[in-house]
Design a protein around this motif. Structure first.
Motif, short mmCIF file in Angstrom:
data_model
loop_
_atom_site.label_atom_id
_atom_site.label_comp_id
_atom_site.label_asym_id
_atom_site.label_seq_id
_atom_site.Cartn_x
_atom_site.Cartn_y
_atom_site.Cartn_z
N GLU A 113 0.91 -1.44 0.17
CA GLU A 113 0.14 -0.15 0.23
C GLU A 113 0.80 1.43 0.06
OE1 GLU A 113 -2.91 -0.42 3.18
OE2 GLU A 113 -3.84 1.69 2.86
N ASP A 114 0.41 2.14 -0.71
CA ASP A 114 1.21 3.62 -0.78
C ASP A 114 -0.04 4.66 -1.02
OD1 ASP A 114 3.92 5.04 -3.01
OD2 ASP A 114 2.88 5.53 -0.96
N GLY A 115 -0.28 5.21 0.23
CA GLY A 115 -1.23 6.40 -0.10
C GLY A 115 -2.54 5.70 -0.85
N ARG A 116 -3.12 6.30 -1.65
CA ARG A 116 -4.31 5.91 -2.44
C ARG A 116 -4.10 4.46 -3.24
NH1 ARG A 116 -6.25 8.74 -6.07
NH2 ARG A 116 -4.27 9.92 -6.77
N PHE A 117 -3.05 4.41 -3.10
CA PHE A 117 -2.76 3.07 -4.45
C PHE A 117 -2.69 1.72 -3.35
CE2 PHE A 117 -2.85 5.68 -8.27
CZ PHE A 117 -2.39 6.91 -7.73
N THR A 118 -3.04 0.68 -3.97
CA THR A 118 -2.73 -0.49 -3.19
C THR A 118 -2.80 -1.69 -4.16
OG1 THR A 118 -3.94 -0.11 -1.06
CG2 THR A 118 -3.62 -2.29 -1.47
N VAL A 119 -1.65 -2.33 -4.25
CA VAL A 119 -1.55 -3.54 -5.03
C VAL A 119 -1.69 -4.94 -4.23
CG1 VAL A 119 1.06 -3.49 -4.88
CG2 VAL A 119 0.06 -4.66 -6.77
N PHE A 120 -2.53 -5.59 -5.04
CA PHE A 120 -2.68 -7.01 -4.39
C PHE A 120 -2.25 -8.20 -5.41
CE2 PHE A 120 -5.62 -5.87 -0.87
CZ PHE A 120 -6.20 -4.66 -1.41
N LEU A 121 -1.77 -9.16 -4.64
CA LEU A 121 -1.00 -10.21 -5.75
C LEU A 121 -1.62 -11.30 -4.83
CD1 LEU A 121 0.96 -11.36 -7.57
CD2 LEU A 121 2.80 -11.40 -5.79
N ASN A 122 -2.31 -12.19 -6.13
CA ASN A 122 -2.69 -13.69 -5.86
C ASN A 122 -1.85 -14.47 -6.61
OD1 ASN A 122 -4.18 -16.07 -5.81
ND2 ASN A 122 -6.28 -15.23 -5.64
N LYS A 123 -0.80 -15.20 -6.09
CA LYS A 123 -0.03 -15.86 -6.80
C LYS A 123 -0.74 -16.98 -7.34
CE LYS A 123 4.28 -16.78 -5.90
NZ LYS A 123 5.69 -17.12 -5.15
N SER A 124 -1.46 -17.78 -6.78
CA SER A 124 -2.07 -18.94 -7.04
C SER A 124 -3.12 -18.69 -8.27
CB SER A 124 -2.94 -19.59 -5.83
OG SER A 124 -4.09 -18.82 -5.78
N ALA A 125 -3.56 -17.56 -8.39
CA ALA A 125 -4.44 -17.25 -9.46
C ALA A 125 -3.57 -16.83 -10.59
CB ALA A 125 -5.38 -16.50 -9.16
N LYS A 126 -2.30 -16.20 -10.36
CA LYS A 126 -1.50 -15.53 -11.13
C LYS A 126 -2.21 -14.21 -11.86
CE LYS A 126 1.36 -19.42 -12.95
NZ LYS A 126 0.59 -20.38 -12.59
N HIS A 127 -2.61 -13.39 -10.44
CA HIS A 127 -3.37 -12.30 -10.76
C HIS A 127 -2.90 -11.34 -9.91
CE1 HIS A 127 -6.98 -10.06 -11.94
NE2 HIS A 127 -6.97 -9.57 -10.34
N LEU A 128 -2.76 -10.04 -10.42
CA LEU A 128 -2.60 -8.86 -9.63
C LEU A 128 -3.45 -7.83 -9.82
CD1 LEU A 128 0.50 -6.89 -10.42
CD2 LEU A 128 0.12 -8.80 -11.84
N SER A 129 -3.75 -6.93 -9.00
CA SER A 129 -4.56 -5.77 -9.17
C SER A 129 -4.12 -4.46 -8.47
CB SER A 129 -6.32 -6.16 -8.65
OG SER A 129 -6.13 -6.38 -7.26
N LEU A 130 -4.56 -3.45 -9.22
CA LEU A 130 -4.15 -2.00 -8.24
C LEU A 130 -5.69 -1.42 -8.12
CD1 LEU A 130 -2.06 0.01 -7.91
CD2 LEU A 130 -2.69 1.14 -10.37
N HIS A 131 -5.63 -0.87 -6.87
CA HIS A 131 -6.84 -0.37 -6.34
C HIS A 131 -6.39 1.22 -6.04
CE1 HIS A 131 -9.19 -3.95 -4.75
NE2 HIS A 131 -8.26 -4.48 -5.81
N ILE A 132 -7.21 2.14 -6.79
CA ILE A 132 -7.01 3.45 -6.25
C ILE A 132 -8.35 3.89 -5.64
CG2 ILE A 132 -6.55 5.60 -7.38
CD1 ILE A 132 -5.41 4.17 -9.81
N VAL A 133 -8.06 4.36 -4.37
CA VAL A 133 -9.26 4.93 -3.78
C VAL A 133 -8.79 6.05 -2.66
CG1 VAL A 133 -8.90 3.16 -2.08
CG2 VAL A 133 -11.19 4.33 -2.31
N PRO A 134 -9.55 7.13 -2.57
CA PRO A 134 -10.49 7.63 -3.95
C PRO A 134 -10.08 7.86 -5.11
CG PRO A 134 -10.22 9.22 -2.18
CD PRO A 134 -9.32 8.22 -1.92
#
Lengths: 113, 114
Positions: free
Chosen positions: A58-79
């Motif tokens: 997490e860095d301020g409004r930005f959070t990155v999530f990593l799901n290795k089993s699904a080989k998937h990552l996402s970037l959340h921007i809020v607000p």
């Protein structure tokens, strides 16, 4: 062989809401995952990264999530803010060439006032 | 004070010509890169230099020749330009081997071959 994919070419959200940008990868050897933001006529700008040994950063409004089993990552921007409107690229790299990044083809985020 | 600067920003040239793009970084990074962004918006690595030594050379036509006179500069020379070379070329730099730190990109050179 496209090892990093961003399946949504575009995303539109209302100001103040959450933006979720997604990225999938195929190479299980990737050690580092990064997100960049790009405005027109400019080079990409590094936003945030995560190591494969973590599942969230997490860095301020930005959070990155990593799901290795699904080989998937996402970037959340809020607000989300109108100034966040840009093209977002995810990228990944593997040791020993940690400096060699493979990029996705980008998602255009539009944040409406 | 620009961190990674590349010149020119725009380049329009005829097929068959030879052209160069220059890149300079003042960040003290050891590693520099050339990436190509094609019409489909993919960013693909072309070359990487570490302290003037070529460390990554992807499948790129040998008409493309990078040159690094010192670790702050990485130039790209292209011979016998073809229509398919039209793209945006980005120079970037990073600390050596630090995968979490990301690149610092230049603003790009839009090359149009006519």
């Amino acid at each position: 062989d496209q090892q990093v994919k961003q399946n949504s070419p575009s995303l539109s959200v209302q100001e103040g809401r959450i933006s979720i940008l997604n990225c999938d990868y195929t190479n299980s050897m990737f050690d580092y995952f990064l997100w960049y933001k790009k405005y027109p006529a400019e080079g990409p700008t590094f936003l945030i990264s995560i190591s494969s040994i973590k599942d969230k950063n997490e860095d301020g409004r930005f959070t990155v999530f990593l799901n290795k089993s699904a080989k998937h990552l996402s970037l959340h921007i809020v607000p989300s803010q109108p100034g966040d409107s840009a093209v977002y690229f995810c990228a990944a790299s593997a040791e020993p060439n940690a400096g060699k990044s493979t990029f996705g083809d980008g998602t255009t985020l539009t944040v409406k006032p | 004070d620009t961190a990674v600067s590349q010149t020119p920003k725009y380049l329009v040239t005829q097929m068959g010509n030879d052209k160069s793009i220059k890149c300079e970084q003042n960040l003290g990074h050891d590693t520099m890169y050339w990436y190509k962004q094609d019409s489909k918006k993919f960013l693909k690595i072309m070359f990487s230099y570490n302290n003037k030594e070529l460390i990554i050379n992807e499948t790129v036509p040998n008409r493309f020749s990078p040159k690094s006179p010192d670790k702050a500069h990485l130039n790209l020379h292209i011979n016998s330009l073809e229509l398919g070379d039209s793209a945006v070329y980005f120079c970037a730099s990073s600390p050596t081997g630090r995968g979490l730190y990301g690149y610092t990109f230049g603003s790009g050179t839009r090359l149009t071959v006519v």
